[in-house]
Design a protein around this motif. Structure first.
Motif, PDB file in Angstrom:
ATOM      1  N   ALA A 156       0.604  -1.235  -0.312  1.00  0.00           N
ATOM      2  CA  ALA A 156       0.160  -0.218   0.160  1.00  0.00           C
ATOM      3  C   ALA A 156       0.705   1.414   0.190  1.00  0.00           C
ATOM      4  CB  ALA A 156      -1.041  -0.274   1.435  1.00  0.00           C
ATOM      5  N   SER A 157       1.667   1.536   0.899  1.00  0.00           N
ATOM      6  CA  SER A 157       2.889   2.295   0.581  1.00  0.00           C
ATOM      7  C   SER A 157       3.309   2.324  -0.539  1.00  0.00           C
ATOM      8  CB  SER A 157       4.618   1.986   1.644  1.00  0.00           C
ATOM      9  OG  SER A 157       3.910   2.070   3.554  1.00  0.00           O
ATOM     10  N   GLY A 158       3.666   1.529  -1.066  1.00  0.00           N
ATOM     11  CA  GLY A 158       4.743   1.903  -2.390  1.00  0.00           C
ATOM     12  C   GLY A 158       3.677   2.521  -3.629  1.00  0.00           C
ATOM     13  N   ILE A 159       2.279   2.215  -3.586  1.00  0.00           N
ATOM     14  CA  ILE A 159       0.904   2.004  -4.592  1.00  0.00           C
ATOM     15  C   ILE A 159       0.708   3.966  -3.976  1.00  0.00           C
ATOM     16  CG2 ILE A 159      -1.317   1.668  -5.164  1.00  0.00           C
ATOM     17  CD1 ILE A 159      -0.947  -1.240  -4.139  1.00  0.00           C
ATOM     18  N   VAL A 160       0.455   3.485  -3.196  1.00  0.00           N
ATOM     19  CA  VAL A 160       0.086   5.322  -2.341  1.00  0.00           C
ATOM     20  C   VAL A 160       1.289   5.808  -3.217  1.00  0.00           C
ATOM     21  CG1 VAL A 160      -0.316   6.980  -0.807  1.00  0.00           C
ATOM     22  CG2 VAL A 160      -1.318   5.254  -0.428  1.00  0.00           C
ATOM     23  N   ALA A 161       2.259   5.702  -2.914  1.00  0.00           N
ATOM     24  CA  ALA A 161       3.873   7.064  -3.433  1.00  0.00           C
ATOM     25  C   ALA A 161       3.740   6.854  -5.081  1.00  0.00           C
ATOM     26  CB  ALA A 161       5.119   6.123  -2.611  1.00  0.00           C
ATOM     27  N   PHE A 162       3.642   5.552  -5.213  1.00  0.00           N
ATOM     28  CA  PHE A 162       3.674   5.484  -7.416  1.00  0.00           C
ATOM     29  C   PHE A 162       2.482   6.538  -7.482  1.00  0.00           C
ATOM     30  CE2 PHE A 162       1.735   4.012 -10.540  1.00  0.00           C
ATOM     31  CZ  PHE A 162       2.438   3.700 -11.522  1.00  0.00           C
ATOM     32  N   VAL A 188      -4.492   6.501   5.744  1.00  0.00           N
ATOM     33  CA  VAL A 188      -5.148   6.020   6.873  1.00  0.00           C
ATOM     34  C   VAL A 188      -6.803   5.087   6.461  1.00  0.00           C
ATOM     35  CG1 VAL A 188      -6.079   6.422   9.233  1.00  0.00           C
ATOM     36  CG2 VAL A 188      -3.621   7.570   8.226  1.00  0.00           C
ATOM     37  N   GLY A 189      -6.832   6.282   5.440  1.00  0.00           N
ATOM     38  CA  GLY A 189      -8.329   6.090   4.918  1.00  0.00           C
ATOM     39  C   GLY A 189      -8.919   5.090   4.155  1.00  0.00           C
ATOM     40  N   GLY A 190      -7.866   4.300   3.623  1.00  0.00           N
ATOM     41  CA  GLY A 190      -8.122   2.823   3.086  1.00  0.00           C
ATOM     42  C   GLY A 190      -7.974   1.593   4.288  1.00  0.00           C
ATOM     43  N   VAL A 230     -14.887  -4.097  -1.789  1.00  0.00           N
ATOM     44  CA  VAL A 230     -14.343  -3.452  -0.902  1.00  0.00           C
ATOM     45  C   VAL A 230     -13.120  -2.535  -1.694  1.00  0.00           C
ATOM     46  CG1 VAL A 230     -12.742  -4.101   1.099  1.00  0.00           C
ATOM     47  CG2 VAL A 230     -14.228  -5.363   1.067  1.00  0.00           C
ATOM     48  N   TYR A 231     -12.946  -3.475  -3.113  1.00  0.00           N
ATOM     49  CA  TYR A 231     -11.559  -2.364  -3.213  1.00  0.00           C
ATOM     50  C   TYR A 231     -12.755  -1.133  -4.314  1.00  0.00           C
ATOM     51  CZ  TYR A 231      -8.427  -1.409  -7.066  1.00  0.00           C
ATOM     52  OH  TYR A 231      -7.701  -0.625  -8.170  1.00  0.00           O
ATOM     53  N   LEU A 232     -13.478  -1.817  -4.415  1.00  0.00           N
ATOM     54  CA  LEU A 232     -14.100  -0.779  -5.164  1.00  0.00           C
ATOM     55  C   LEU A 232     -15.015   0.405  -4.497  1.00  0.00           C
ATOM     56  CD1 LEU A 232     -16.201  -2.204  -8.214  1.00  0.00           C
ATOM     57  CD2 LEU A 232     -14.480  -1.485  -8.488  1.00  0.00           C
ATOM     58  N   LEU A 233     -15.338  -0.337  -3.004  1.00  0.00           N
ATOM     59  CA  LEU A 233     -15.478   0.787  -2.939  1.00  0.00           C
ATOM     60  C   LEU A 233     -15.002   2.030  -2.466  1.00  0.00           C
ATOM     61  CD1 LEU A 233     -18.910  -0.709  -0.216  1.00  0.00           C
ATOM     62  CD2 LEU A 233     -18.947   0.453  -2.220  1.00  0.00           C
ATOM     63  N   ALA A 234     -14.201   1.329  -1.370  1.00  0.00           N
ATOM     64  CA  ALA A 234     -12.520   2.017  -1.540  1.00  0.00           C
ATOM     65  C   ALA A 234     -12.202   2.943  -2.314  1.00  0.00           C
ATOM     66  CB  ALA A 234     -11.803   1.123  -0.886  1.00  0.00           C
ATOM     67  N   GLU A 235     -11.555   2.888  -3.379  1.00  0.00           N
ATOM     68  CA  GLU A 235     -11.527   3.818  -4.577  1.00  0.00           C
ATOM     69  C   GLU A 235     -12.700   4.856  -4.704  1.00  0.00           C
ATOM     70  OE1 GLU A 235      -8.897   3.339  -6.536  1.00  0.00           O
ATOM     71  OE2 GLU A 235      -7.615   2.236  -4.878  1.00  0.00           O
ATOM     72  N   ALA A 236     -14.080   4.315  -4.890  1.00  0.00           N
ATOM     73  CA  ALA A 236     -14.960   5.395  -5.274  1.00  0.00           C
ATOM     74  C   ALA A 236     -15.533   6.986  -4.502  1.00  0.00           C
ATOM     75  CB  ALA A 236     -15.976   4.827  -4.997  1.00  0.00           C
ATOM     76  N   VAL A 239      -9.663   6.848  -1.616  1.00  0.00           N
ATOM     77  CA  VAL A 239      -8.670   5.620  -0.244  1.00  0.00           C
ATOM     78  C   VAL A 239      -8.415   4.661  -1.440  1.00  0.00           C
ATOM     79  CG1 VAL A 239      -9.746   6.819   1.732  1.00  0.00           C
ATOM     80  CG2 VAL A 239     -10.165   4.510   1.029  1.00  0.00           C
ATOM     81  N   SER A 240      -7.168   4.008   0.003  1.00  0.00           N
ATOM     82  CA  SER A 240      -6.381   3.153  -1.287  1.00  0.00           C
ATOM     83  C   SER A 240      -7.388   1.607  -1.233  1.00  0.00           C
ATOM     84  CB  SER A 240      -5.191   2.950  -0.302  1.00  0.00           C
ATOM     85  OG  SER A 240      -4.282   1.233  -0.718  1.00  0.00           O
ATOM     86  N   GLY A 241      -7.848   1.085  -2.259  1.00  0.00           N
ATOM     87  CA  GLY A 241      -8.501  -0.278  -1.877  1.00  0.00           C
ATOM     88  C   GLY A 241      -7.673  -1.089  -2.319  1.00  0.00           C
ATOM     89  N   ILE A 242      -6.145  -1.070  -2.150  1.00  0.00           N
ATOM     90  CA  ILE A 242      -5.628  -1.979  -1.999  1.00  0.00           C
ATOM     91  C   ILE A 242      -5.873  -2.158  -0.008  1.00  0.00           C
ATOM     92  CG2 ILE A 242      -2.924  -2.982  -1.330  1.00  0.00           C
ATOM     93  CD1 ILE A 242      -4.143  -3.814  -4.365  1.00  0.00           C
ATOM     94  N   LEU A 243      -4.878  -0.998   0.486  1.00  0.00           N
ATOM     95  CA  LEU A 243      -5.100  -1.073   1.889  1.00  0.00           C
ATOM     96  C   LEU A 243      -6.678  -1.214   2.520  1.00  0.00           C
ATOM     97  CD1 LEU A 243      -3.075   1.640   3.447  1.00  0.00           C
ATOM     98  CD2 LEU A 243      -2.939  -0.977   4.401  1.00  0.00           C
ATOM     99  N   ALA A 244      -7.249  -0.967   1.380  1.00  0.00           N
ATOM    100  CA  ALA A 244      -9.231  -1.378   2.373  1.00  0.00           C
ATOM    101  C   ALA A 244      -9.212  -2.820   2.437  1.00  0.00           C
ATOM    102  CB  ALA A 244     -10.167  -0.666   1.562  1.00  0.00           C
TER     103      ALA A 244
END
Length: 667
Positions: A156-162, A188-190, A230-236, A239-244
């Motif tokens: 998740a850290s890598g994805i957010v930074a990316f 944190v939101g994820g 979960v991934y779709l709702l978080a991305e919507a 926030v990070s879908g992966i962390l979610a």
């Protein structure tokens, strides 16, 4: 349709690589899967293959991260939370900054934002990839736990930074304050969104369990859909879908005790399903790496023949820098792994550094690079994908070579030979108990044959030996029938009818694969013609009976009476065959005897049509399983077996008993 076909080819490549690894395990399975991808790349189907980045993250990564989360021990994670966050967040950010700066210095054509994007891509580690290359060595338990926990969050850290780096690359603007705020919101939101959704999803699942709506056909698809939702709702909500999905998986792991309040069958189905899906999806990632490499190399060579060599050097250099940074970070105490001596601390630091293997998420982010920037083709997209591929390959290759040099070989707690020997002793004891209590009755004999199937048997049944046993069984039946005719128990006409059935049993079970295929063809292709022919014959037969003054009801009654006589006749030949098979039984012909016995038992059950036989056999087998449990308890009490061996045998009996009970329900 074409997409489905391509996906099926990817799955077939994974299955093929796994099958080779099961037979030849000297090469890590990840390398075999990459090789399978290279072979697919030679086919015309994948010559211009392009993977949608969003599909990759959504369909593969979210599922894998959810599975990792639900299999993570919250107790171990809570004990190592400071070390996990130090490695997964702080070290990840430091590594991204260092790698990005070095890349920008040695390759000025890469802007700082692009160099940082590359750093974000190659920083995350993959615990599953580590497991695939450490099957032959014994990695310290604390190190492995640390790596598993780290891989949950540094992805998740890598994805957010990316995402931040790509946003800066596209817009040309970057604010440190805004970047940190965005990072915290997404990170944190994820976790927050995933935790809330996780509790809701678990609550619904528990409600279904309490309502007795916990069949595999409901719960398994419900759980499989969870990471996607979960991934779709978080991305919507941004926030990070992966962390979610990781957080939701952790909630599932935390609630395992409540979720286990369901059938053992569902638990086994669920565990097996997730294991297979995770294995296939991880394999698909490495197959895709093999599929993509030839195209990426071809594009690089078209632009500049020296590009490939330069990028290989860059990839190796960046891997060495990341490994050194990981080693120093742990060795200097920024992340603590339990060690009793300085030597052990240094070893743990080195193993953790070398085990920073990159795999699934690195390739996922590389493929997630946009195809265009500012309405123009993304010039350096293939360069970054190639560097990421080099880092993945080097990170797999280096520990494969180096770790066995200073780590002990993996030693199973219980040797396969010990388990096989203990199984043989356990089954033998149960068989002796059966013989002592119930003697050589057909029910006891059948139960013995089922118990024999628990023994470890190698190889395939010998066709010649199997054919010989079927011939002996038919000869035994024929001899018994002739004796019954001689004693006046049977009429010659009924004896002939019965021997036709006996001969059919022998021939049906000795057909080769090609003979069975021919029968299938005849049934499918010529079935209608054959059925119409039989209908014509039945009509002619009924017409002949009517001419003789015999009604249809009388003919049916006569036929029923004949079959009743055949059922009564079958008792003695069946008992004779059972005795012959028991007398013929040896360790060498175990498989063949079981196959012949199963064929005759199935025929006996069809002819007898009684439930008493099956019920008695079921009761005997359940009793035999209990004797096996008692035998293991006795061996553990006398310390002849250790606890690991006892647990392995308990698991074997539990699985066999569950399969048996399911077969009863199916009947």
């Amino acid at each position: 349709m074409q997409t489905v076909f391509l996906v099926l080819l990817l799955v077939a490549a994974v299955v093929g690589a796994n099958a080779i690894y099961a037979r030849f395990s000297l090469v890590p399975v990840a390398f075999l899967q990459i090789a399978a991808g290279l072979l697919l790349a030679l086919t015309p189907f994948y010559r211009h293959f392009e993977l949608e980045p969003e599909v990759f993250l959504f369909a593969i990564i979210s599922v894998l991260m959810f599975n990792d989360g639900q299999n993570t021990s919250m107790r171990k994670l809570s004990h190592q939370i400071r070390t996990t966050l130090s490695l997964a967040v702080v070290l990840a950010i430091v590594t991204i900054l260092i790698v990005g700066t070095v890349t920008h210095l040695i390759m000025p054509q890469f802007s700082l934002a692009l160099a940082l994007a590359l750093g974000a891509i190659i920083t995350p580690t993959d615990a599953v990839a580590v497991s695939s290359i450490t099957t032959k060595v014994s990695v310290p338990k604390d190190v492995m736990t640390t790596l598993e926990n780290e891989s949950l969050f540094n992805d998740a850290s890598g994805i957010v930074a990316f995402n931040l780096a790509i946003a800066a690359l596209v817009t040309g603007k970057f604010s440190v304050v805004s970047g940190i705020g965005n990072f915290l919101y997404v990170f944190v939101g994820g976790i927050f969104v995933g935790a809330i959704l996780g509790y809701i999803i678990v609550a619904v699942r528990i409600m279904l369990i309490n309502m007795r709506v916990d069949t595999p056909s409901v719960i398994v698809p419900y759980t499989l859909l969870t990471p996607f939702v979960v991934y779709l709702l978080a991305e919507a909500v941004g926030v990070s879908g992966i962390l979610a999905v990781v957080a939701t998986g952790l909630i599932h792991g935390l609630q395992q005790e409540r979720l286990r309040l369901t059938t053992s069958r569902l638990q086994i189905v669920m565990s097996t399903t997730w294991s297979i899906i995770a294995s296939i999806l991880n394999g698909i990632v490495f197959v895709l790496l093999g599929v993509s490499l030839p195209g990426v190399i071809s594009h690089l060579q078209q632009r500049d023949t020296s590009s490939v060599a330069i990028l290989v050097g860059v990839g190796v250099l960046l891997y060495l820098i990341m490994t050194l940074v990981r080693f120093l970070w742990i060795q200097l105490g920024f992340a603590r792994i339990r060690a009793w001596t300085n030597r052990e601390k240094a070893l743990n630091s080195l193993v953790a550094a070398l085990s920073g293997v990159h795999g699934t998420i690195t390739l996922a982010m590389a493929f997630s690079l946009p195809l265009t920037l500012g309405n123009h083709a993304f010039t350096y997209r293939n360069d970054i994908i190639f560097v990421a591929a080099v880092v993945i390959l080097v990170s797999l290759l280096v520990p494969t070579i180096l770790l066995p040099l200073f780590l002990p070989k993996q030693v199973d707690k219980v040797a396969e030979e010990d388990i096989a020997q203990a199984k043989a002793e356990m089954v033998t004891d149960a068989i002796h108990m059966l013989n002592a209590r119930y003697g050589d009755t057909p029910n006891a004999s059948q139960t013995i044959m089922i118990l024999e199937g628990q023994r470890a048997v190698d190889g395939r049944p010998k066709k010649a030996r199997l054919a010989e046993l079927f011939v002996k069984a038919y000869d035994c039946e024929e001899q018994t029938i002739h004796q019954m005719v001689a004693s006046g128990e049977l009429t010659p006409d009924l004896a002939d009818r019965y021997l036709q059935i006996a001969e059919k049993t022998q021939l049906q079970n000795q057909r080769s694969f090609w003979q069975r295929l021919l029968l299938f063809f005849r049934f499918v292709v010529l079935g209608r013609w054959s059925m119409s022919k039989q209908a014509r014959l039945r009509r002619k037969r009924m017409q002949a009976l009517r001419r003789r003054g015999i009604t249809r009801e009388q003919a049916l009654a006569k036929n029923k009476a004949i079959w009743s006589e055949i059922r009564n006749t079958e008792q003695k030949p069946y008992a004779a065959v059972v005795k012959m098979l028991n007398d013929s039984y040896t360790q060498d012909n175990q498989q063949e005897v079981i196959i012949v016995r199963r064929a005759y038992d199935e025929r006996h059950r069809r002819l007898s049509g009684t439930r008493d036989f099956q019920q008695a056999q079921n009761e005997l087998l359940i009793e035999a399983f209990q004797w096996e449990y008692n035998f293991i308890q006795a061996q553990l009490a006398t310390k002849k077996y250790n606890h690991e061996l006892g647990n392995a045998l308990y698991e074997q009996i539990s699985t066999d008993q569950l399969v048996f009970l399911q077969s009863i329900n199916a009947d």
